[in-house]
Enzyme design. Structure first.
Site, PDB file in Angstrom:
ATOM      1  N   GLU A  88       0.793  -1.222   0.000  1.00 17.07           N
ATOM      2  CA  GLU A  88       0.000   0.000   0.000  1.00 17.07           C
ATOM      3  C   GLU A  88       0.832   1.281   0.000  1.00 17.07           C
ATOM      4  O   GLU A  88       0.372   2.309  -0.490  1.00 17.07           O
ATOM      5  CB  GLU A  88      -0.943   0.002   1.223  1.00 17.07           C
ATOM      6  CG  GLU A  88      -1.977  -1.097   1.225  1.00 17.07           C
ATOM      7  CD  GLU A  88      -3.005  -0.934   0.116  1.00 17.07           C
ATOM      8  OE1 GLU A  88      -3.390   0.219  -0.182  1.00 17.07           O
ATOM      9  OE2 GLU A  88      -3.411  -1.953  -0.465  1.00 17.07           O
ATOM     10  N   SER A 112     -49.259 -33.589  33.071  1.00 24.30           N
ATOM     11  CA  SER A 112     -48.956 -34.073  34.422  1.00 24.30           C
ATOM     12  C   SER A 112     -47.761 -33.390  35.058  1.00 24.30           C
ATOM     13  O   SER A 112     -47.474 -33.635  36.244  1.00 24.30           O
ATOM     14  CB  SER A 112     -48.714 -35.584  34.380  1.00 24.30           C
ATOM     15  OG  SER A 112     -49.896 -36.263  33.989  1.00 24.30           O
TER      16      SER A 112
END
Length: 868
Positions: free
Chosen positions: A130, A505
């Site tokens: 870069e 139940s």
């Protein structure tokens, strides 16, 4: 005569040849000539010396003004303020109970690191690619600008930029993307100022933390964790080069999107490093041969471990801290989740739901079909990542015969037989599979190099489930599964207050505990037989034992007309499989989940007592006042049921479930810290008695499959009408775990899909993983509890000479003073051996069917308690 005068005379002589001879010049004329000569000399001096001096002065002035402008612009620009404070958007991290990261929340996935944590290989790769003169320029690179301009002109298009890393840092902070001359000038001005204020290392540190590297990742630390599953400091040369290559175009060169383009870009970066002298030819040649190996990455958090839990954390944080603070400020959230248990919970739920779904058969309608001409070109998205054991992928059927089929997965063709589809119960392969079908296959073994494959036909379940595990001492949620897949449905069936389901139940322990709290014992006996329950204010029995209804009042008729009340009718519940035992203890009734006994108990205890007791245990849903509530007709959430059961397992102390221990800011300052909220809701003796009763459910009752765990457990199964909901909720001395299975829309799970069959296996699989490596413990027994040997069939004191079998003698738990005083005898033993309808002194049979008629029991009026 001087030389100038001679020159003047000479010039005059030349003129005399043209003009008439004039008189010799006087002194005034000589002075004029001298002034003329001096003027000409001044002009020549200004031309060769004064003009350059003036230009130099102007340049110096201009440079001075430009410098002052740069300084002023830089000092006043908001960028400088951002750089000084340097507070980029940070990730909020969510940790489990052991400090491991579960997930994150952020607008930008970023984790800050220091310059020392940046690997040298990444710095070199970045600079080589870069900004080769980064360590030498002052923020802008004039030679780089000139070089880029020449190359762009020669190419006829933009092939090279001239921005330095410092100028890119300006762009990252200002977030300006629009190309313009003004932006470029501003970037250059601010870059120069940045170079004045910060060292090269500080600039690189900020750049490495801000740069975007694809898939929502900002900074090399987040990128290293996501792409390679490691910290930035651990990056290899190849990995550093790949990340540096992403800077130019993160989308195009993403290794997740296109691994080949990523490899080419990495090799270009390595070549630049070679050109700049950062690596040798030997290292370059070796590194470009290395494959790019990334960890499998998900685009969203929807398939990650603990997705339902994380969503609850997110909603909590948004509510208490606001979205902006959660997404930008980098909070640290320390939760109660145990990541290992969470993985076990999710595996148990997914496996259990798949087994449950497959018991209903293969769904032909779920298949996808590929046209014959498209088979050779077909490629499933599930083949894009590494195919390995344990995952489920698409399989393309390329050929089928009655007894075998050829399945294509990726680039591999595999032959399967009837064994791989045995769960479908299909007689022939061709009955369910056709050429061109795309169906799911589970990978059990996968080794293309050695040509070893083991797969089986699979299918995505439509049934849903939930699991919630709570440490009942603290209320901390250690595992939470809200459904089969968060990606398919974000509705949390384990925690959401709207996820109410009929309990069946599973509600019975609350009923039995309220009875024990009212003076009943586990040894008390009831008669289990077909029974019709009547409201004595609405019905009566005539002399012929026929049920008659009283005339309804106008008020009741109007309420029935307005649908505020149902039409009055006798209530006639039934036991599972229509099985009745006659004389039976409450313990056995709980273990076998006897419906008739439960309704009788509800009738005797009273709905007010049951409702108040349930609320004390943590049930906030209003319990219906009707007898059907004894069998779980009221809908309750998984969270509430777990809270109630944890109250029993915790000695009657109710704890409020919570999932966040502490929240700190980015600097470690504590913003919130939660502690357990407890209240003694039930007496310790009542809690111990019901735990003892539920231990029997594991040892002898409907939860007997869990006995194989060889652990101190208690729990209860639950099944609703038509098998629409299946439950199992249970505890060990430290943890309470609830499991529910069913469809979101009321629909049967299938015949015989009870809680013991559809939910209990999930619970067992989870508990099997939970107890591994833990010490075995028991519930502490309160001082007012005693154990007395009784005959568990009669509920009386054990008396072997009277016929008590050794297997029937039980050390029953009692509150002191409530234990039985009478011993069992031969007469009662002989009586309970008879069928239930012969245990009565008088038997009444139906004249038409010849069967024993149900017993009729009226509702017992319970006076409403008056508050003072």
């Amino acid at each position: 005569m001087t030389e100038p005068e001679e020159q003047i005379v000479a010039d005059s002589g030349e003129k005399e040849q043209v003009e008439p001879q004039k008189k010799p010049a006087g002194s005034s004329e000589i002075k004029e000539l001298r002034r003329l000569r001096q003027r000409r000399l001044r002009r020549k001096w200004f031309r060769y010396a004064g003009a350059p001096a003036l230009i130099l002065i102007l340049m110096l002035a201009s440079g001075h003004l430009t410098g002052r402008y740069i300084l002023k612009t830089g000092q006043d620009h908001t960028l400088m303020k951002k750089l000084r404070k340097f507070k980029p958007r940070l990730i909020t991290k969510v940790y489990d109970i052991h400090g491991r990261i579960i997930g994150t929340f952020s607008r930008e996935k970023r984790e800050l690191i220091t310059y020392d944590e940046i690997p040298e290989s990444f710095t070199q790769a970045l600079v080589a690619t870069e900004d080769t003169s980064f360590f030498h320029h002052i923020g802008v690179d004039p030679f780089g600008v000139l070089r880029a301009a020449v190359r762009n002109v020669l190419a006829g298009r933009v092939v090279q930029g001239a921005s330095t890393l410092t100028m890119q840092l300006v762009r990252l902070i200002t977030e300006q993307r629009k190309t313009s001359m003004k932006r470029k000038i501003t970037e250059a001005v601010l870059a120069i100022q940045i170079e004045r204020m910060f060292t090269k290392q500080e600039i690189l540190e900020r750049y490495a933390n801000l740069v975007y590297l694809g898939h929502g990742l900002y900074g090399i630390q987040a990128a290293a964790n996501t792409y390679f599953g490691k910290d930035a400091a651990e990056l290899t040369l190849s990995e550093s080069a790949m990340l540096a290559g992403l800077v130019q175009n993160p989308y195009r060169y993403s290794p997740i999107r296109d691994i080949e383009l990523a490899r080419k870009r990495r090799n270009h970066v390595l070549k630049r490093m070679l050109s700049e002298g950062y690596i040798t030819n030997e290292v370059y040649g070796k590194t470009i041969e290395e494959p790019i190996q990334t960890v499998q990455t998900k685009e969203t958090g929807k398939n990650q471990i603990g997705a339902y839990f994380l969503e609850e954390v997110r909603k909590y944080l948004y509510k208490h801290y606001g979205m902006d603070q959660v997404l930008d400020s980098g909070l640290n959230v320390y939760t109660t989740l145990d990541l290992d248990l969470q993985k076990d919970a999710e595996e148990a739920v997914r496996t259990g739901l798949k087994h449950l779904d497959k018991r209903q058969g293969f769904r032909i309608e779920d298949k996808r079909f590929i046209k014959p001409e498209e088979i050779n070109d077909y490629w499933s998205p599930t083949w894009n990542h590494n195919i390995q054991a344990g995952i489920t992928v698409d399989g393309l059927i390329v050929n089928v015969t009655p007894n075998k089929a050829i399945v294509r997965i990726g680039k591999t063709d595999i032959t399967i037989g009837n064994y791989e589809i045995v769960w479908t119960k299909a007689k022939h392969m061709s009955d369910i599979l056709k050429k061109g079908d795309v169906v799911e296959f589970k990978i059990h073994k996968w080794d293309p190099e050695k040509n070893r494959y083991n797969i089986s036909l699979d299918q995505e379940p439509r049934v849903q489930g939930a699991l919630l595990a709570i440490n009942h001492h603290t209320g901390e949620v250690e595992a939470m599964v809200g459904g089969y897949s968060f990606a398919d449905s974000e509705f949390n069936r384990a925690w959401n207050s709207q996820a109410i389901r009929q309990t069946g139940s599973v509600f019975k322990p609350l009923l039995y505990a309220s009875a024990l709290d009212s003076g009943f014992t586990l040894a008390d006996t009831f008669f289990d037989e077909p029974t019709i329950f009547l409201d004595q204010g609405l019905f009566y029995v005539d002399e012929h034992r026929k049920i008659r209804q009283f005339e309804l009042t106008p008020e009741l008729r109007q309420k029935i007309k307005d649908k505020e009340l149902d039409e009055p009718a006798p209530y006639e519940p039934d036991n599972y499989h229509h099985s009745y035992d006659g004389l039976i203890t409450l313990r056995t009734a709980l273990e076998k989940s006897k419906n008739i006994v439960s309704v009788k108990l509800f009738n005797r205890v009273g709905q007010l007592k049951v409702r108040h007791f349930a609320r004390a245990c943590g049930i906030t849903t209003n319990i219906s006042p009707f007898l059907s509530s004894a069998l779980g007709a009221t809908s309750i959430t998984v969270k509430e049921v777990c809270k109630a059961y944890s109250t029993f397992a915790n000695g009657g102390i109710r704890t409020e479930p919570y999932f966040i221990r502490k929240v700190t800011d980015h600097y470690g300052k504590t913003l919130e810290e939660n502690k357990p909220l407890t209240v003694q809701a039930v007496s310790p003796s009542t809690a111990y008695l019901i735990v003892s009763g539920m231990e029997g459910v594991i040892k002898e009752g409907t939860g007997v499959r869990a006995r194989a765990l060889n652990w101190n457990l208690c729990g209860k199964t639950g099944t609703t009408d038509d098998y629409t909901d299946a439950w199992f909720v249970g505890s060990d001395p430290d943890l309470t775990v609830g499991v529910w299975t069913g469809f979101d829309q009321t629909k049967t799970l299938g015949d015989e899909e009870t809680g013991a069959k559809a939910a209990l296996p999930i619970w067992i699989d989870f508990m099997k993983a939970y107890i591994k490596g833990r010490p075995k413990q028991d519930w502490p027994m309160p001082q007012d509890i005693i154990r007395v040997p009784i005959d568990k069939k009669t509920g009386l004191l054990a008396n072997p000479p009277a016929g008590c079998l050794p297997s029937d003698i039980l050390l029953e738990t009692f509150l002191k003073g409530t234990e039985p005083l009478e011993k069992c005898n031969r007469h009662i033993h002989d009586l309970i051996k008879l069928p239930y309808y012969q245990q009565h002194g008088k038997i009444i049979f139906d004249e038409l069917t010849g069967l024993p008629l149900p017993k009729i029991e009226f509702l017992i009026p319970h006076p409403r308690q008056v508050r003072r």
